[in-house]
Design a protein around this motif. Structure first.
Motif, short mmCIF file in Angstrom:
data_model
loop_
_atom_site.label_atom_id
_atom_site.label_comp_id
_atom_site.label_asym_id
_atom_site.label_seq_id
_atom_site.Cartn_x
_atom_site.Cartn_y
_atom_site.Cartn_z
N GLU A 27 0.83 -1.20 0.00
CA GLU A 27 0.00 0.00 0.00
C GLU A 27 0.87 1.26 0.00
OE1 GLU A 27 -3.21 0.55 -0.05
OE2 GLU A 27 -4.12 -1.43 0.30
N PRO A 28 0.51 2.28 -0.80
CA PRO A 28 1.18 3.57 -0.68
C PRO A 28 0.84 4.22 0.66
CG PRO A 28 -0.11 3.40 -2.71
CD PRO A 28 -0.53 2.27 -1.83
N SER A 29 1.56 5.27 0.99
CA SER A 29 1.27 6.02 2.21
C SER A 29 -0.09 6.71 2.08
CB SER A 29 2.35 7.06 2.47
OG SER A 29 3.61 6.44 2.64
N PRO A 30 -0.79 6.90 3.19
CA PRO A 30 -2.06 7.62 3.13
C PRO A 30 -1.87 9.04 2.57
CG PRO A 30 -1.79 6.54 5.26
CD PRO A 30 -0.47 6.44 4.56
N VAL A 31 -2.85 9.50 1.85
CA VAL A 31 -2.80 10.84 1.25
C VAL A 31 -3.71 11.77 2.03
CG1 VAL A 31 -3.31 12.20 -0.81
CG2 VAL A 31 -2.28 9.93 -1.03
N ARG A 32 -3.19 12.90 2.42
CA ARG A 32 -3.98 13.91 3.13
C ARG A 32 -4.59 14.87 2.11
NH1 ARG A 32 -0.47 16.97 7.17
NH2 ARG A 32 -2.52 17.83 7.71
N PRO A 33 -5.90 15.04 2.11
CA PRO A 33 -6.53 15.95 1.14
C PRO A 33 -5.93 17.35 1.15
CG PRO A 33 -8.21 14.62 2.20
CD PRO A 33 -6.92 14.32 2.92
N ALA A 34 -5.51 17.82 2.32
CA ALA A 34 -4.93 19.17 2.38
C ALA A 34 -3.67 19.26 1.53
CB ALA A 34 -4.61 19.53 3.83
N ASN A 35 -2.92 18.15 1.44
CA ASN A 35 -1.71 18.18 0.62
C ASN A 35 -2.04 18.25 -0.87
OD1 ASN A 35 0.12 18.19 2.71
ND2 ASN A 35 0.28 15.96 2.80
N LEU A 36 -3.16 17.67 -1.26
CA LEU A 36 -3.57 17.79 -2.65
C LEU A 36 -3.82 19.24 -3.01
CD1 LEU A 36 -6.07 14.77 -2.96
CD2 LEU A 36 -3.63 14.84 -3.54
N MET A 37 -4.49 19.95 -2.11
CA MET A 37 -4.75 21.36 -2.35
C MET A 37 -3.45 22.17 -2.30
SD MET A 37 -7.36 23.90 -0.31
CE MET A 37 -6.48 23.73 1.24
N ARG A 38 -2.59 21.83 -1.34
CA ARG A 38 -1.35 22.58 -1.17
C ARG A 38 -0.49 22.52 -2.43
NH1 ARG A 38 0.01 20.41 3.28
NH2 ARG A 38 -0.87 22.06 4.57
N HIS A 39 -0.52 21.39 -3.13
CA HIS A 39 0.32 21.22 -4.31
C HIS A 39 -0.48 21.20 -5.61
CE1 HIS A 39 3.74 20.42 -1.71
NE2 HIS A 39 3.01 19.54 -1.05
N SER A 40 -1.79 21.43 -5.51
CA SER A 40 -2.67 21.44 -6.69
C SER A 40 -2.50 20.17 -7.53
CB SER A 40 -2.41 22.68 -7.56
OG SER A 40 -2.75 23.85 -6.87
N THR A 41 -2.52 19.03 -6.85
CA THR A 41 -2.35 17.75 -7.54
C THR A 41 -3.65 16.94 -7.48
OG1 THR A 41 -1.40 16.84 -5.51
CG2 THR A 41 0.13 17.56 -7.21
N THR A 42 -3.75 16.01 -8.41
CA THR A 42 -4.93 15.17 -8.53
C THR A 42 -4.51 13.70 -8.56
OG1 THR A 42 -6.13 16.83 -9.81
CG2 THR A 42 -6.90 14.56 -9.99
N ILE A 43 -5.22 12.86 -7.81
CA ILE A 43 -5.02 11.41 -7.85
C ILE A 43 -6.31 10.78 -8.32
CG2 ILE A 43 -4.46 9.33 -6.55
CD1 ILE A 43 -3.05 11.11 -4.50
#
Length: 318
Positions: free
Chosen positions: A235-251
């Motif tokens: 399993e990959p590491s858990p992803v924090r939604p705030a980090n998606l916003m912080r880096h403007s990335t999409t999974i």
């Protein structure tokens, strides 16, 4: 008929050759004399009951076949299970005619791997001309096609990863601009360096674990990662939604089965474009080897050990 049957879940050791009754086609179904069946990484999960959809026993594994119907049509079809056999049944809506000039390996390479690469690039990461894209496992069935499609559709830079020098050389031959060892101690830095010191726009990822984690860190602002497998079973590491916003990335995640819930015949659209590129000489399936029924255990062992490249097929006649 001869087939591979699983009566208990596990690794390659549970794949056994058996004599079984011929399957019977019901309303809306086609009975196919199988000339070749596809061997996919998903089949290894199916055998151990770790796939996205649960398996039931006893089972004939194998989700894709190419062959001939009773009325003489040559079709490639998704069957879910039952493909590792001399005969298989498919729903009429999941069988597509194979154009003249398309061989069995190419037809099978398009139905799952080709369609997956098409959906990942067209709908999951929405690759735009000029953008950079990382293709992990670039010598594999999906990866080898994704490298070629990305170049055909105008990617600015295609960065391939593969676990051996031979596989990286193959990816470069297929059109990748750079090839990276995914076992680099700092994969993030290696991917950014391969992209000229800039973050990457898109990543197609099916490994899991630290490869996913490092790939996310390599994304540029508004970068997209499409996750479509976990070959490492980590399993990959858990992803924090705030980090998606912080880096403007999409999974995003992609399972090909969901394509059939979309309006319109997306698979027909994908296959038409894929077969068209093959006919133009702009896309080719890498043949990864052919196995007889008695060799299926070795095929799964080779897949799990990452000893394979391109498309693997099963010949049920031997």
């Amino acid at each position: 008929m001869r087939a591979i049957q699983i009566t208990e879940f596990g690794g390659p050791e549970v794949l056994n050759v058996a004599e079984l009754p011929d399957p019977q086609a019901g309303p809306g179904q086609l009975l196919i004399d199988v000339s070749r069946a596809g061997i996919n990484y998903a089949d290894t999960h199916q055998a151990e009951n770790s796939y996205l959809s649960a398996s039931t026993l006893p089972m004939v594994p194998g989700g894709e076949v190419v062959g001939t119907t009773a009325d003489g049509r040559r079709v490639v079809a998704l069957v879910g299970t039952g493909g590792y056999a001399e005969k298989a049944v498919a729903s009429e809506g999941l069988a597509w005619d194979v154009p003249d000039g398309i061989d069995d390996v190419t037809a099978l390479g398009m139905i799952v791997q080709g369609a997956s690469a098409w959906v990942l690039l067209r709908r999951s990461v929405h690759l735009a001309p000029g953008e950079s894209v990382v293709v992990h496992a670039a010598a594999g069935g999906v990866g080898s096609l994704a490298v070629q499609l990305a170049k055909a559709w105008g990617a600015g830079r295609v960065i391939a990863t593969a676990s051996s020098q031979d596989k990286r050389d193959l990816a470069l031959e297929l059109g990748a601009d750079a090839a990276v060892d995914p076992n680099e101690p700092d994969l993030r830095d290696a991917l950014i360096e391969a992209n000229g010191g800039r973050g990457v726009d898109a990543v197609l990822e099916m490994t899991g674990g630290t490869v996913t984690d490092q790939s996310l860190r390599a994304l540029a602002p508004f970068g997209r990662l499409a996750f479509y497998g976990m070959a490492s079973r980590k399993e990959p590491s858990p992803v924090r939604p705030a980090n998606l916003m912080r880096h403007s990335t999409t999974i995003s995640g992609m399972w090909l089965a969901h394509v059939f819930q979309l309006p319109g015949d997306v698979m027909r659209t994908a296959l038409d474009e894929l077969f068209g590129l093959v006919a133009e000489g702009r896309l080719r399936v890498i043949s990864g080897g052919e196995y007889g029924l008695s060799e299926v255990r070795r095929a799964h062992e080779d897949l799990r050990a990452r000893r394979t490249t391109g498309k693997l097929v099963l010949d049920p006649s031997r």
